[in-house]
Design a protein around this motif. Sequence first.
Motif, PDB file in Angstrom:
ATOM      1  N   SER A   1       0.848  -1.195   0.000  1.00 15.36           N
ATOM      2  CA  SER A   1       0.000   0.000   0.000  1.00 15.36           C
ATOM      3  C   SER A   1       0.884   1.245   0.000  1.00 15.36           C
TER       4      SER A   1
ATOM      5  N   LEU B   1       1.896   1.728  -3.571  1.00 14.21           N
ATOM      6  CA  LEU B   1       0.741   2.188  -4.339  1.00 14.21           C
ATOM      7  C   LEU B   1       0.468   3.659  -4.045  1.00 14.21           C
ATOM      8  N   SER B   2       0.827   4.053  -2.830  1.00 14.19           N
ATOM      9  CA  SER B   2       0.603   5.437  -2.428  1.00 14.19           C
ATOM     10  C   SER B   2       1.343   6.408  -3.352  1.00 14.19           C
TER      11      SER B   2
ATOM     12  N   ALA C   1       1.280   6.339  -6.359  1.00 14.14           N
ATOM     13  CA  ALA C   1       0.431   6.613  -7.521  1.00 14.14           C
ATOM     14  C   ALA C   1      -0.037   8.061  -7.494  1.00 14.14           C
ATOM     15  N   ARG C   2      -0.004   8.677  -6.299  1.00 13.37           N
ATOM     16  CA  ARG C   2      -0.414  10.086  -6.213  1.00 13.37           C
ATOM     17  C   ARG C   2       0.500  10.972  -7.047  1.00 13.37           C
TER      18      ARG C   2
ATOM     19  N   ARG D   1       4.439  14.460   2.307  1.00 12.38           N
ATOM     20  CA  ARG D   1       3.792  13.318   2.927  1.00 12.38           C
ATOM     21  C   ARG D   1       4.480  12.019   2.523  1.00 12.38           C
TER      22      ARG D   1
ATOM     23  N   VAL E   1       5.698   9.963   5.660  1.00 13.87           N
ATOM     24  CA  VAL E   1       4.985   8.725   5.993  1.00 13.87           C
ATOM     25  C   VAL E   1       5.654   7.506   5.366  1.00 13.87           C
TER      26      VAL E   1
END
Lengths: 599, 81
Positions: A507, A510-511, A513-514, A572, A576
């Motif tokens: 995940s 995939l984040s 992808a932003r 971010r 993160v």
Amino acid sequence: MLKTMPMTKIRITGLKSSMKAVIDILYSLKIMHLVDFNKSEPGFLDLGKPFMEAEELSESLVRIDSVISFYGIKGKANRIENFSEAKGHFARLFEDFSSANSKAAGANARQAELKQKLAEPMGRIKIDKKYLREYDSIAVFKGLVKKQLGQALHSQSGISFKLVEEKAGENYAIALFVPKKEAEKTRTLLLNAGFSEQEIPENFSEEKISQELACTEKELFQTKDFLEKLGKKNWQFLLDYKFFLSEMNEKAETPLRFGVSENAFVATGFVPARKVKELKNRLDKSPVHAVYIEFSNSLENAPIELDNPKLVKPFELFLDLYTMPSYKEIDPSALMAITFPIFFGFMLGDVGYGLLMLAIFGIASLKASGQLKGFSRILIWSALSSVFFGFVFGEFFGAEFMEPVLNRVHEPTQMLGIAVAIGFVHINLGLLVGFYNELKSHGFKHAFLTKFGWIAFEAGIGLLALDALQIIGIGLIPGAVLTLAAIAMLYLGEGARGLVELPSIFSNMLSYARLFAVGLSSVSIALVVNQMAGSLWQAGILGMAGAIIILAIGHLLNTALGLLGCSLHSLRLHYVEFFGKFFKGGGQKFVPFGQIKEN
Amino acid sequence: MVAEAIATGAIDKGLIAIGAAIAIAGAAIGAAWAEKEIGTAAVGAMAEKPELFVSGLILTVIPETIVIFGLVIAYLIIQIA
């Protein structure tokens, strides 16, 4: 770069008689981070007491703060050479200031009082007091009514009266004389007119009050003028003296941070390793005797000074906002200096927006100071990166101005793939940094299990996926074995928590992808603005004007949105996804004793 | 007209687009809801301790990833067409 400044722990022991001289030297050197003495440590030492003058100094500080806040003085302070002269000057100044201030306060109060007196509505009725007494046969009404009475009384037949009526603002001040037998009837009439009874002030003289008021106002003006001139004349002096006093005060209170015995003191702190010699030389050469310096290799709780080249310096802001790395950890500022602008540019990716931001923050970095300046520098790099990616995507304010290397509107599959691939690289970079950090703090075994566990897990799942998609034909067994081995490693390294977090690695990727999604929304808005303006353009001169307005407002708005969105999303991803793989932080910032506090 | 729409597959396309829209809308509502809850708490905490700004920001943006999932699913749905 990457490593924080190496520190050395230092303990200075000396006779109490030389404490003041040592404090002066340390203060002027500005290279030692003092560690406050802790009374709970076992030993014979006690907490030091502030020097005698501390009380007087803090009292003076309170005084000068009141003067400075009165004038709102701000600016840069110079060094004061002659202390006793400055002290005398300030004492006189403060006396003048406080007496003028209390005079002004008095005049102010008197002015308000006189103004209120002057506005007293009943004061307008000028009748000799002797006529206002009690009569046997005549009733007297004094007070305020809401509307004019003369007319109403005239129309009431049978009442004979004598009325004195003066306009006072919205109301009318009256003194009304009627026969006692008509009193009740008159009272009803008055109540209808909104009567409220009021006394007529004695000895009311408008002229006298006005005179007094003018006098007070003049006094007030003079006092204010005096205060203003006093402030202007001493502007720089106040700044200098305040600075001087706070320095003196800090020095006078420094013994509170030392441990003392009856005749000796102990000061503990950290000094950057390469400056230790400087400190030792200074103390050796000074006329201070009986001072003993000890060095220690214990770097527990060592303060952190980030040590980066000039280009990377602005990016330290991100750690300032978050937390300092701990002493053994890698300082990620340099890594962020590379990836933050890349992510930002990849999202904004427009030559026009990039150049606009470059202009705005180029000017801002020249004019601003402090954190804003640092932030502008960061955004300059980000703007340059946006211009670069603008050429890659072939975009200028949303319009395609050249054949793009990669079209992000029409080739979303590639864009999505690239974004996640960037995530893959970034996260694994984080894991490698994490491996180094764990190696330093918990040893090889733990570092290997926790960080390479993740990498093995990625590889295992990757093999399974490739086999399932029939890209490679090795069967499911190698991938499954590697995945299970990775899960075992993570369980050994991180315990059950590692198992719970297993899916997070994907995940997290995939984040990224932003990177593509935020960019796509930015282009879409730009395209809509251009289309709206384009269709207006054909509608004559007014249409052209409208189109220009729409273009200007739309693109400015989109730049602002892009700036906010791209920087927050880029930040971010670092805070993160990236930091989560290696960064613990919690270090204390290195603040050398004697450094001027910014405020 | 309906027959024509069926024949050209316009209705199929429309349904696919609606499916994609639902995927992203649902994810966005979910993320917004989560961020609202966290954001309120974060602002409350910041009022007490302003230095919690960055921790608050990080916690607030964590659910954002949900929208990205929605985006990916929407994208996969559109690929059907």
